[in-house]
Design an enzyme around this catalytic site. Structure first.
Site, PDB file in Angstrom:
ATOM      1  N   GLU A 140      27.064 111.150  82.342  1.00 44.22           N
ATOM      2  CA  GLU A 140      27.721 111.104  83.662  1.00 44.22           C
ATOM      3  C   GLU A 140      29.234 111.174  83.542  1.00 44.22           C
ATOM      4  OE1 GLU A 140      28.074 106.853  82.366  1.00 44.22           O
ATOM      5  OE2 GLU A 140      26.665 108.504  82.060  1.00 44.22           O
ATOM      6  N   CYS A 165      22.791 105.440  77.075  1.00 46.99           N
ATOM      7  CA  CYS A 165      23.455 104.418  76.252  1.00 46.99           C
ATOM      8  C   CYS A 165      22.561 103.192  76.067  1.00 46.99           C
ATOM      9  CB  CYS A 165      24.820 104.064  76.844  1.00 46.99           C
ATOM     10  SG  CYS A 165      25.919 103.253  75.641  1.00 46.99           S
ATOM     11  N   HIS A 213      27.158 109.036  77.194  1.00 47.26           N
ATOM     12  CA  HIS A 213      27.261 108.888  78.645  1.00 47.26           C
ATOM     13  C   HIS A 213      27.436 110.257  79.301  1.00 47.26           C
ATOM     14  CE1 HIS A 213      27.457 104.523  79.639  1.00 47.26           C
ATOM     15  NE2 HIS A 213      27.733 104.427  78.348  1.00 47.26           N
TER      16      HIS A 213
END
Length: 249
Positions: free
Chosen positions: A218, A124, A216
């Site tokens: 994760e 990001c 993102h």
């Protein structure tokens, strides 16, 4: 976008024998009653732990040369906007959570890790820092921000790139940004674009082990956090696989 995992499940699924690779993870700061606080989502550390990495949260202080020598790789995490002076622009009032101390710190970290040709993963904000570091520029506020702010949308991967090999031609990703790459930095090539408006969503470097995504990952790990049906486990595995066994120093 559920990200709650019972602690017992966390222990069973995430605590494994690892290669003891240490990944330095950049962090933001928030105001505290007596001092600024270093803050970062635990999902970065938990995602790395899944696949053999140990996250070391950067405090924003300490010698960056020593950190780059001792850590095996760098993860530039998500966060607020880069100060536009880094790419020759002025504040517009739409820039959010600008942190000059963080900008300077991440710039120095990139210098040190790239000089040692150690793997770097940008997430990001991280993709934007990487692009500007190599001489690129950003859109300060996308005209199609509604496509990218807290949404799910499709990206198209570039033929011959790492992401095409990992995920195929297209995939749905999460999206939490209002700025994006305008012009590419030197040595970078496009790895994915938004299907809706052509915005650059991922880049990789021609000669350095540097990969960055605008989404993102994760928050896209099976059993940990699933914003979308896409499982980004292979992205973290690929990132960690870039680390040679004798990377320290």
């Amino acid at each position: 976008m559920e990200c709650v995992v019972p602690f017992s499940i966390f222990m069973m699924r995430e605590v494994k024998n690892t290669a003891n690779t240490v990944i330095l993870v950049s962090a933001g700061t928030i105001a505290g009653s007596r001092s600024r606080q270093v803050a970062q989502s635990e999902l970065y550390a938990r995602a790395l732990a899944r696949f053999g990495g140990i996250a070391l949260l950067d405090s924003g202080y300490g010698d960056v040369t020593t950190l780059a020598q001792r850590a095996d790789a760098l993860l530039l995490s998500g966060g607020g906007d880069i100060h536009p002076s880094y790419y020759g622009r002025h504040m517009t009032g739409l820039d959010t959570s600008v942190d000059l101390q963080r900008d300077e710190r991440e710039w120095e970290l990139l210098q040190q890790f790239c000089a040692r040709k150690k793997p770097v993963l940008g997430i990001c904000r991280g993709i934007q820092v990487i692009d500007v570091f190599f001489g690129g520029t950003l859109f300060q506020h996308l005209g199609t921000a509604y496509v990218h702010e807290n949404t799910i949308h499709t990206v198209i991967t570039s033929e011959g790139g790492r992401l095409r090999r990992l995920f195929g031609e297209s995939l749905p990703v999460n999206s939490y940004h209002h700025q994006a790459i305008r012009t590419l930095g030197a040595g970078l090539r496009v790895a994915a674009v938004s299907d809706a408006d052509g915005v650059i969503e991922a880049v990789e470097h021609d000669t350095l082990p540097v990969l960055a995504v605008q989404w993102h990952p994760e928050r896209m790990i099976k059993g940990l956090c699933r914003d979308t049906d896409t499982d980004m486990s292979t992205l973290f595995v690929d990132f960690l696989s870039q680390i040679p066994a004798d990377s320290a120093g």
